[in-house]
Design a protein around this motif. Structure first.
Motif, mmCIF file in Angstrom:
data_model
loop_
_atom_site.group_PDB
_atom_site.id
_atom_site.type_symbol
_atom_site.label_atom_id
_atom_site.label_comp_id
_atom_site.label_asym_id
_atom_site.label_seq_id
_atom_site.Cartn_x
_atom_site.Cartn_y
_atom_site.Cartn_z
ATOM 1 N N ARG A 1 10.134 5.497 5.607
ATOM 2 C CA ARG A 1 10.078 4.855 4.133
ATOM 3 C C ARG A 1 10.986 4.211 3.621
ATOM 4 N N GLN A 2 12.257 4.532 3.680
ATOM 5 C CA GLN A 2 13.158 3.630 3.241
ATOM 6 C C GLN A 2 13.185 2.168 3.874
ATOM 7 N N GLN A 3 13.009 2.174 5.011
ATOM 8 C CA GLN A 3 13.231 0.784 5.686
ATOM 9 C C GLN A 3 11.797 -0.109 5.288
ATOM 10 N N ARG A 4 10.728 0.893 5.114
ATOM 11 C CA ARG A 4 9.553 0.045 4.799
ATOM 12 C C ARG A 4 9.666 -0.772 3.291
ATOM 13 N N ARG A 5 10.351 0.268 2.491
ATOM 14 C CA ARG A 5 10.542 -0.290 1.221
ATOM 15 C C ARG A 5 11.537 -1.589 1.139
ATOM 16 N N ALA A 6 12.634 -1.461 2.071
ATOM 17 C CA ALA A 6 13.664 -2.496 2.149
ATOM 18 C C ALA A 6 12.797 -3.954 2.452
ATOM 19 N N LEU A 7 11.972 -3.460 3.452
ATOM 20 C CA LEU A 7 11.110 -4.874 4.018
ATOM 21 C C LEU A 7 10.496 -5.484 3.014
ATOM 22 N N GLY A 8 9.650 -4.486 2.435
ATOM 23 C CA GLY A 8 9.005 -5.092 1.168
ATOM 24 C C GLY A 8 9.929 -5.909 0.251
ATOM 25 N N GLN A 9 10.965 -5.207 -0.146
ATOM 26 C CA GLN A 9 12.018 -5.831 -1.169
ATOM 27 C C GLN A 9 12.495 -7.321 -0.561
ATOM 28 N N TYR A 10 12.596 -7.400 0.594
ATOM 29 C CA TYR A 10 13.302 -8.326 1.243
ATOM 30 C C TYR A 10 12.291 -9.617 1.320
ATOM 31 N N LYS A 11 10.944 -9.219 1.507
ATOM 32 C CA LYS A 11 9.882 -10.137 1.377
ATOM 33 C C LYS A 11 9.814 -10.675 0.021
ATOM 34 N N GLU A 12 9.931 -10.093 -0.858
ATOM 35 C CA GLU A 12 9.986 -10.675 -2.183
ATOM 36 C C GLU A 12 11.150 -11.513 -2.493
ATOM 37 N N LEU A 13 12.315 -11.074 -2.075
ATOM 38 C CA LEU A 13 13.496 -11.930 -1.968
ATOM 39 C C LEU A 13 13.208 -13.186 -1.541
ATOM 40 N N LEU A 14 12.729 -13.061 -0.044
ATOM 41 C CA LEU A 14 12.668 -14.265 0.788
ATOM 42 C C LEU A 14 11.698 -15.354 0.044
ATOM 43 N N LEU A 15 10.448 -14.712 -0.626
ATOM 44 C CA LEU A 15 9.712 -15.732 -1.366
ATOM 45 C C LEU A 15 10.129 -16.541 -2.392
ATOM 46 N N ALA A 16 10.936 -15.508 -3.379
ATOM 47 C CA ALA A 16 11.771 -16.275 -4.523
ATOM 48 C C ALA A 16 12.766 -17.175 -3.897
ATOM 49 N N ALA A 17 13.468 -16.914 -3.125
ATOM 50 C CA ALA A 17 14.556 -17.834 -2.361
ATOM 51 C C ALA A 17 14.033 -19.059 -1.971
ATOM 52 N N GLN A 18 12.799 -19.019 -1.116
ATOM 53 C CA GLN A 18 12.169 -20.359 -0.972
ATOM 54 C C GLN A 18 11.656 -21.248 -1.835
ATOM 55 N N ARG A 19 10.835 -20.351 -2.776
ATOM 56 C CA ARG A 19 10.403 -21.052 -4.029
ATOM 57 C C ARG A 19 11.679 -21.862 -4.668
ATOM 58 N N LEU A 20 12.640 -21.100 -5.001
ATOM 59 C CA LEU A 20 13.921 -21.770 -5.607
ATOM 60 C C LEU A 20 14.439 -23.045 -4.826
ATOM 61 N N LYS A 21 14.473 -22.867 -3.400
ATOM 62 C CA LYS A 21 14.877 -24.014 -2.843
ATOM 63 C C LYS A 21 14.002 -25.259 -2.748
ATOM 64 N N ARG A 22 12.718 -25.158 -2.759
ATOM 65 C CA ARG A 22 11.740 -25.873 -2.903
ATOM 66 C C ARG A 22 11.698 -26.661 -4.220
ATOM 67 N N SER A 23 12.210 -25.978 -5.243
ATOM 68 C CA SER A 23 12.021 -26.400 -6.479
ATOM 69 C C SER A 23 13.248 -27.268 -6.919
ATOM 70 N N ARG A 24 14.309 -27.250 -6.076
ATOM 71 C CA ARG A 24 15.494 -27.839 -6.184
ATOM 72 C C ARG A 24 15.648 -29.252 -5.429
ATOM 73 N N GLN A 25 14.624 -29.185 -4.664
ATOM 74 C CA GLN A 25 14.620 -30.585 -3.622
ATOM 75 C C GLN A 25 14.113 -31.616 -4.509
#
Length: 126
Positions: free
Chosen positions: A102-126
């Motif tokens: 349960r904890q690992q699955r929750r962490a994987l879901g949170q990292y998905k959101e963080l990765l998507l946000a980081a990639q959007r931020l990286k694209r917007s800065r280019q």
């Protein structure tokens, strides 16, 4: 008089003399769902998730290592490697029962959101 069918059919068929045992005409046993309806029925065993090719403890260790690798890759900003580690972690999480991960699955879901946000931020800065 409304008596059950088994009682109506249970009549002595032949009685030869007092020493001879009595035989009964009984209806045939009804079989339902492929098995007898009396004591031979047993409780179905509890359903466990199917075991994967690796034992649970090994899969849990590999899952935790993949989550740590994901964390390291994310902090370094290596997003393709982080996505790969997340996919690997999900492969191991799918081998294990949800209650144990349960904890690992929750962490994987949170990292998905963080990765998507980081990639959007990286694209917007280019």
């Amino acid at each position: 008089m409304n008596t059950p069918a088994i009682h109506r059919a249970a009549k002595p068929a032949v009685r030869l003399d007092l020493e001879t045992s009595v035989t009964y005409n009984r209806p045939r046993a009804r079989l339902t769902a492929g098995g007898p309806t009396w004591d031979l029925r047993t409780k179905a065993p509890a359903q466990r998730p199917p075991q994967g090719p690796v034992p649970e403890t090994d899969a849990l260790m590999a899952l935790n290592e993949a989550v740590v690798g994901l964390r390291i890759a994310f902090k370094e900003g290596d997003y393709p490697r982080a996505w790969a580690m997340r996919r690997e972690a999900w492969r191991y999480a799918d081998l294990l029962p949800p209650g144990r991960t349960r904890q690992q699955r929750r962490a994987l879901g949170q990292y998905k959101e963080l990765l998507l946000a980081a990639q959007r931020l990286k694209r917007s800065r280019q």
